[in-house]
Design a protein around this motif. Sequence first.
Motif, PDB file in Angstrom:
ATOM      1  N   UNK A 125     -42.313 -62.297  11.463  1.00 29.07           N
ATOM      2  CA  UNK A 125     -43.198 -61.794  12.505  1.00 29.07           C
ATOM      3  C   UNK A 125     -42.957 -60.293  12.635  1.00 29.07           C
ATOM      4  N   UNK A 126     -43.669 -59.665  13.557  1.00 27.81           N
ATOM      5  CA  UNK A 126     -43.528 -58.213  13.695  1.00 27.81           C
ATOM      6  C   UNK A 126     -42.228 -57.880  14.432  1.00 27.81           C
ATOM      7  N   UNK A 146     -50.112 -70.562  16.677  1.00 36.55           N
ATOM      8  CA  UNK A 146     -50.543 -71.122  17.951  1.00 36.55           C
ATOM      9  C   UNK A 146     -49.467 -70.889  19.017  1.00 36.55           C
ATOM     10  N   UNK A 147     -48.215 -70.776  18.580  1.00 36.80           N
ATOM     11  CA  UNK A 147     -47.164 -70.342  19.500  1.00 36.80           C
ATOM     12  C   UNK A 147     -47.178 -68.811  19.502  1.00 36.80           C
ATOM     13  N   UNK A 148     -47.727 -68.252  20.555  1.00 34.60           N
ATOM     14  CA  UNK A 148     -47.822 -66.782  20.642  1.00 34.60           C
ATOM     15  C   UNK A 148     -46.465 -66.211  21.046  1.00 34.60           C
ATOM     16  N   UNK A 149     -46.376 -64.888  21.005  1.00 37.55           N
ATOM     17  CA  UNK A 149     -45.144 -64.226  21.462  1.00 37.55           C
ATOM     18  C   UNK A 149     -44.808 -64.662  22.877  1.00 37.55           C
ATOM     19  N   UNK A 150     -45.862 -64.675  23.713  1.00 42.38           N
ATOM     20  CA  UNK A 150     -45.658 -65.037  25.119  1.00 42.38           C
ATOM     21  C   UNK A 150     -45.168 -66.470  25.272  1.00 42.38           C
ATOM     22  N   UNK A 155     -37.457 -56.472   5.359  1.00 42.55           N
ATOM     23  CA  UNK A 155     -37.767 -55.669   6.557  1.00 42.55           C
ATOM     24  C   UNK A 155     -37.470 -56.498   7.809  1.00 42.55           C
ATOM     25  N   UNK A 156     -37.934 -57.749   7.810  1.00 44.44           N
ATOM     26  CA  UNK A 156     -37.677 -58.625   8.954  1.00 44.44           C
ATOM     27  C   UNK A 156     -36.178 -58.744   9.229  1.00 44.44           C
ATOM     28  N   UNK A 160     -40.145 -59.930  17.549  1.00 45.26           N
ATOM     29  CA  UNK A 160     -38.704 -60.183  17.551  1.00 45.26           C
ATOM     30  C   UNK A 160     -38.059 -59.543  18.775  1.00 45.26           C
ATOM     31  N   UNK A 161     -38.500 -58.324  19.102  1.00 45.99           N
ATOM     32  CA  UNK A 161     -37.918 -57.616  20.249  1.00 45.99           C
ATOM     33  C   UNK A 161     -38.225 -58.380  21.548  1.00 45.99           C
ATOM     34  N   UNK A 162     -39.472 -58.844  21.676  1.00 48.80           N
ATOM     35  CA  UNK A 162     -39.872 -59.537  22.905  1.00 48.80           C
ATOM     36  C   UNK A 162     -39.028 -60.805  23.100  1.00 48.80           C
ATOM     37  N   UNK A 163     -38.809 -61.555  22.028  1.00 53.99           N
ATOM     38  CA  UNK A 163     -38.023 -62.793  22.140  1.00 53.99           C
ATOM     39  C   UNK A 163     -36.565 -62.492  22.450  1.00 53.99           C
TER      40      UNK A 163
END
Length: 354
Positions: free
Chosen positions: A145-146, A116-120, A188-189, A150-153
């Motif tokens: 997560x993908x 429910x907590x999206x990347x955005x 991987x993460x 991770x990159x966006x955060x």
Amino acid sequence: MDGNARAAVDALFEAGTLEREPLRELIDGRDGETADYLFEKARVRQRENFGNSVYLRGLIEFTNYCRNDCLYCGIRRSNRNCERYRLTEEDILACCEQGYALGFRTFVLQGGEDMRFTDGDLCRIVSAVKSAHPDCAVTLSVGERSRESYQAWFDAGADRYLLRHETADPAHYALLHPKELSWDNRVRCLYDLKDIGYQVGAGMMVQAPYQTTDHLITDLYFLRELRPDMIGIGPFIPHKDTPFRDKPAGTAELTLFLLGILRLMFPQVLLPATTALGTIDPRGREKGILAGANVVMPNLSPAGVRGKYLLYDGKICTGDEAAECRVCMQNRIRSVGYEVEVSRGDAPRFRRQN
Ligand code: 5AD
Ligand code: FES
């Protein structure tokens, strides 16, 4: 303590590593005297790198919804007795505000895997915390997560990420997790997070069900390869509403011994004296500092939700306000001759020149 044990500690102190066999003998043959000697050496490395400072991280448990069903964890999705909650962005910012006034300069936003907590959403929250407190570090701990998430955060300002590897043995991993989860994706993460530029924390439970000394040694060698900035370990503690309800809890004694070994193998690593260690032994966190740990993570979650973020039974600090936890922690740290440091407390390789 026999001569072999002393020699093994000395070798770990000098070389920072040890072959599998002597390491196994050291762990399986440990006694109180060996532990005291190990801790003395661990404190030498601790003092060289961190003086008598202990770093603080304010832990904000912002959601206990979780899509996963890890067999050991009290907030696993099939636990119907777990009363679920989510904090709002405003709640989270208010926790940080209060934490800042109490001297926290790192905020750890931890939660179950709550989609429910999206990347955005998380980007917005991270950047709001960073703009309110530009001198603070933000640590995320929200599971697998993908790489893109991770990159966006990271781009939104997140500095650090905590994701325990849980066990470095894939077969053991499979005994602790449902079949949808894989050891390969976990690892991987971790490598994605490092590659992106996060300060990364890994770690494992001590005496998790089915764990052997061999597994623990495999964990130590895995950590050596990963080279995380932080290593979180704590005893496994059963939760009554999980499949592992009848499994024995891990001990403070072995957890402390491993903290000592970790300090010698990773002199510069950030090593928390965890809440689980404080739960299994009332002076566990103080003993952890004396065994080489140099980080504590008091709870900053609002008092009303604390009792709902129960990964295991008996968790401490669930009835206290943030300010009380902070004072209590400071007293505990002083009682063993250390001081709380008010700073971001970055891993040495990330320290900025001033
Ligand atoms: N006992 C001790 N530690 C636990 N964790 C989860 N469940 C338990 C338990 N029952 C640890 C896991 C996880 C971290 C957030 O808490 O290692 O990564
Ligand atoms: Fe939380 Fe003591 S550290 S009440």
